[in-house]
Scaffold this motif. Structure first.
Motif, PDB file in Angstrom:
ATOM      1  N   ASP A   1      -8.517   1.316 -10.928  1.00 45.18           N
ATOM      2  CA  ASP A   1      -8.878   1.123  -9.526  1.00 45.18           C
ATOM      3  C   ASP A   1      -8.910   2.463  -8.793  1.00 45.18           C
ATOM      4  O   ASP A   1      -8.594   3.509  -9.369  1.00 45.18           O
ATOM      5  N   ALA A   2      -9.298   2.421  -7.518  1.00 43.23           N
ATOM      6  CA  ALA A   2      -9.497   3.645  -6.741  1.00 43.23           C
ATOM      7  C   ALA A   2      -8.260   4.060  -5.952  1.00 43.23           C
ATOM      8  O   ALA A   2      -8.349   4.914  -5.076  1.00 43.23           O
ATOM      9  N   THR A   3      -7.106   3.485  -6.271  1.00 51.09           N
ATOM     10  CA  THR A   3      -5.886   3.852  -5.562  1.00 51.09           C
ATOM     11  C   THR A   3      -5.153   4.956  -6.319  1.00 51.09           C
ATOM     12  O   THR A   3      -5.484   5.267  -7.463  1.00 51.09           O
ATOM     13  N   GLU A   4      -4.136   5.512  -5.662  1.00 49.94           N
ATOM     14  CA  GLU A   4      -3.333   6.554  -6.304  1.00 49.94           C
ATOM     15  C   GLU A   4      -2.513   6.006  -7.471  1.00 49.94           C
ATOM     16  O   GLU A   4      -2.079   6.758  -8.332  1.00 49.94           O
ATOM     17  N   LYS A   5      -2.316   4.700  -7.511  1.00 44.07           N
ATOM     18  CA  LYS A   5      -1.563   4.073  -8.604  1.00 44.07           C
ATOM     19  C   LYS A   5      -2.385   3.971  -9.885  1.00 44.07           C
ATOM     20  O   LYS A   5      -1.824   3.803 -10.962  1.00 44.07           O
ATOM     21  N   HIS A   6      -3.706   4.049  -9.786  1.00 47.07           N
ATOM     22  CA  HIS A   6      -4.620   3.938 -10.939  1.00 47.07           C
ATOM     23  C   HIS A   6      -4.318   2.689 -11.764  1.00 47.07           C
ATOM     24  O   HIS A   6      -4.154   2.750 -12.978  1.00 47.07           O
ATOM     25  N   GLN A   7      -4.253   1.545 -11.069  1.00 48.34           N
ATOM     26  CA  GLN A   7      -3.983   0.284 -11.752  1.00 48.34           C
ATOM     27  C   GLN A   7      -5.139  -0.063 -12.683  1.00 48.34           C
ATOM     28  O   GLN A   7      -6.293   0.172 -12.365  1.00 48.34           O
ATOM     29  N   LEU A   8      -4.792  -0.648 -13.808  1.00 49.77           N
ATOM     30  CA  LEU A   8      -5.804  -1.039 -14.784  1.00 49.77           C
ATOM     31  C   LEU A   8      -6.426  -2.369 -14.389  1.00 49.77           C
ATOM     32  O   LEU A   8      -5.724  -3.339 -14.110  1.00 49.77           O
ATOM     33  N   VAL A   9      -7.740  -2.396 -14.352  1.00 47.49           N
ATOM     34  CA  VAL A   9      -8.504  -3.626 -14.170  1.00 47.49           C
ATOM     35  C   VAL A   9      -9.020  -3.974 -15.559  1.00 47.49           C
ATOM     36  O   VAL A   9      -9.837  -3.255 -16.124  1.00 47.49           O
ATOM     37  N   LYS A  10      -8.487  -5.049 -16.119  1.00 46.46           N
ATOM     38  CA  LYS A  10      -8.816  -5.397 -17.500  1.00 46.46           C
ATOM     39  C   LYS A  10     -10.115  -6.182 -17.603  1.00 46.46           C
ATOM     40  O   LYS A  10     -10.413  -7.028 -16.754  1.00 46.46           O
ATOM     41  N   LYS A  11     -10.840  -5.881 -18.664  1.00 45.21           N
ATOM     42  CA  LYS A  11     -12.064  -6.616 -18.968  1.00 45.21           C
ATOM     43  C   LYS A  11     -11.738  -8.108 -19.040  1.00 45.21           C
ATOM     44  O   LYS A  11     -10.744  -8.508 -19.641  1.00 45.21           O
ATOM     45  N   GLY A  12     -12.583  -8.921 -18.414  1.00 44.26           N
ATOM     46  CA  GLY A  12     -12.393 -10.369 -18.420  1.00 44.26           C
ATOM     47  C   GLY A  12     -11.579 -10.896 -17.249  1.00 44.26           C
ATOM     48  O   GLY A  12     -11.517 -12.107 -17.036  1.00 44.26           O
ATOM     49  N   SER A  13     -10.948 -10.010 -16.480  1.00 38.61           N
ATOM     50  CA  SER A  13     -10.172 -10.445 -15.313  1.00 38.61           C
ATOM     51  C   SER A  13     -11.109 -10.954 -14.220  1.00 38.61           C
ATOM     52  O   SER A  13     -12.193 -10.419 -14.024  1.00 38.61           O
ATOM     53  N   ILE A  14     -10.653 -11.979 -13.504  1.00 34.79           N
ATOM     54  CA  ILE A  14     -11.457 -12.595 -12.459  1.00 34.79           C
ATOM     55  C   ILE A  14     -10.928 -12.170 -11.085  1.00 34.79           C
ATOM     56  O   ILE A  14      -9.716 -12.172 -10.844  1.00 34.79           O
ATOM     57  N   TYR A  15     -11.853 -11.822 -10.190  1.00 35.18           N
ATOM     58  CA  TYR A  15     -11.530 -11.349  -8.850  1.00 35.18           C
ATOM     59  C   TYR A  15     -12.382 -12.074  -7.821  1.00 35.18           C
ATOM     60  O   TYR A  15     -13.476 -12.543  -8.124  1.00 35.18           O
ATOM     61  N   LEU A  16     -11.871 -12.125  -6.593  1.00 32.69           N
ATOM     62  CA  LEU A  16     -12.640 -12.635  -5.469  1.00 32.69           C
ATOM     63  C   LEU A  16     -13.222 -11.458  -4.709  1.00 32.69           C
ATOM     64  O   LEU A  16     -12.517 -10.493  -4.395  1.00 32.69           O
ATOM     65  N   TYR A  17     -14.522 -11.539  -4.409  1.00 37.10           N
ATOM     66  CA  TYR A  17     -15.208 -10.493  -3.650  1.00 37.10           C
ATOM     67  C   TYR A  17     -14.759 -10.535  -2.201  1.00 37.10           C
ATOM     68  O   TYR A  17     -14.781 -11.587  -1.568  1.00 37.10           O
ATOM     69  N   ARG A  18     -14.331  -9.390  -1.676  1.00 33.14           N
ATOM     70  CA  ARG A  18     -13.847  -9.298  -0.298  1.00 33.14           C
ATOM     71  C   ARG A  18     -14.616  -8.283   0.541  1.00 33.14           C
ATOM     72  O   ARG A  18     -14.170  -7.911   1.614  1.00 33.14           O
ATOM     73  N   GLY A  19     -15.756  -7.813   0.047  1.00 34.61           N
ATOM     74  CA  GLY A  19     -16.583  -6.888   0.822  1.00 34.61           C
ATOM     75  C   GLY A  19     -16.325  -5.442   0.453  1.00 34.61           C
ATOM     76  O   GLY A  19     -15.891  -5.119  -0.663  1.00 34.61           O
ATOM     77  N   PHE A  20     -16.584  -4.552   1.428  1.00 31.13           N
ATOM     78  CA  PHE A  20     -16.423  -3.118   1.229  1.00 31.13           C
ATOM     79  C   PHE A  20     -15.550  -2.568   2.352  1.00 31.13           C
ATOM     80  O   PHE A  20     -15.551  -3.073   3.468  1.00 31.13           O
ATOM     81  N   ASN A  21     -14.808  -1.506   2.046  1.00 23.66           N
ATOM     82  CA  ASN A  21     -14.016  -0.857   3.089  1.00 23.66           C
ATOM     83  C   ASN A  21     -14.878   0.171   3.823  1.00 23.66           C
ATOM     84  O   ASN A  21     -16.063   0.327   3.530  1.00 23.66           O
ATOM     85  N   GLU A  22     -14.273   0.891   4.759  1.00 30.13           N
ATOM     86  CA  GLU A  22     -15.011   1.861   5.582  1.00 30.13           C
ATOM     87  C   GLU A  22     -15.562   3.027   4.763  1.00 30.13           C
ATOM     88  O   GLU A  22     -16.494   3.700   5.198  1.00 30.13           O
ATOM     89  N   ASP A  23     -15.025   3.270   3.563  1.00 36.94           N
ATOM     90  CA  ASP A  23     -15.528   4.337   2.689  1.00 36.94           C
ATOM     91  C   ASP A  23     -16.624   3.846   1.747  1.00 36.94           C
ATOM     92  O   ASP A  23     -17.152   4.619   0.952  1.00 36.94           O
ATOM     93  N   GLY A  24     -16.937   2.552   1.813  1.00 33.91           N
ATOM     94  CA  GLY A  24     -17.960   1.992   0.935  1.00 33.91           C
ATOM     95  C   GLY A  24     -17.425   1.549  -0.416  1.00 33.91           C
ATOM     96  O   GLY A  24     -18.200   1.198  -1.304  1.00 33.91           O
ATOM     97  N   ASP A  25     -16.095   1.554  -0.574  1.00 36.71           N
ATOM     98  CA  ASP A  25     -15.495   1.109  -1.830  1.00 36.71           C
ATOM     99  C   ASP A  25     -15.388  -0.414  -1.845  1.00 36.71           C
ATOM    100  O   ASP A  25     -15.242  -1.062  -0.803  1.00 36.71           O
TER     101      ASP A  25
END
Length: 131
Positions: free
Chosen positions: A80-104
């Motif tokens: 992910d784009a945070t300082e924690k660098h969390q792993l987003v695993k292939k196959g994981s399901i997420y809900l779309y919440r839009g974009f932040n002010e930086d376009g992320d």
């Protein structure tokens, strides 16, 4: 053409759509009129959308508008784009919440309680398919 099939009234420039069976999201570059009525010029999110020749014409009836709360599936392992660098695993399901002010890209992982907010760089958006 049946008016119920024409979805162009729902699409606007910069909307994110999934075209037919494409796994990669696209962005609406412009809405057609005249002989292109009922179509939209779309380009993949990882293309240079400022280039006039980018993209392709697609029937708006074949485009699914990505909306707040739609489910997306990670197609690759990513950080992910945070300082924690969390792993987003292939196959994981997420809900779309839009974009932040930086376009992320903003996503909520739904398998965690409470839901875990994930921020992804926009260039990683190409690795999320519509569930």
């Amino acid at each position: 053409k049946d008016a119920c099939e024409d979805m162009s009234w729902q699409l606007h420039n910069d909307d994110v759509v999934y075209h037919k069976k494409d796994c990669t999201p696209s962005v609406v570059i412009r809405i057609g009129y005249g002989s292109y009525e009922g179509q939209a010029r779309i380009g993949f999110v990882n293309e240079d959308l400022a280039n006039f020749s980018t993209g392709r014409w697609a029937s708006t009836a074949d485009c699914h508008l990505l909306e707040y709360g739609d489910k997306l599936c990670a197609m690759a392992d990513l950080e992910d784009a945070t300082e924690k660098h969390q792993l987003v695993k292939k196959g994981s399901i997420y809900l779309y919440r839009g974009f932040n002010e930086d376009g992320d890209l903003l996503l909520d992982r739904i398998s965690k309680h409470p839901a875990m907010r994930v921020i992804m760089f926009k260039e990683h958006f190409q690795h999320f398919s519509l569930e």
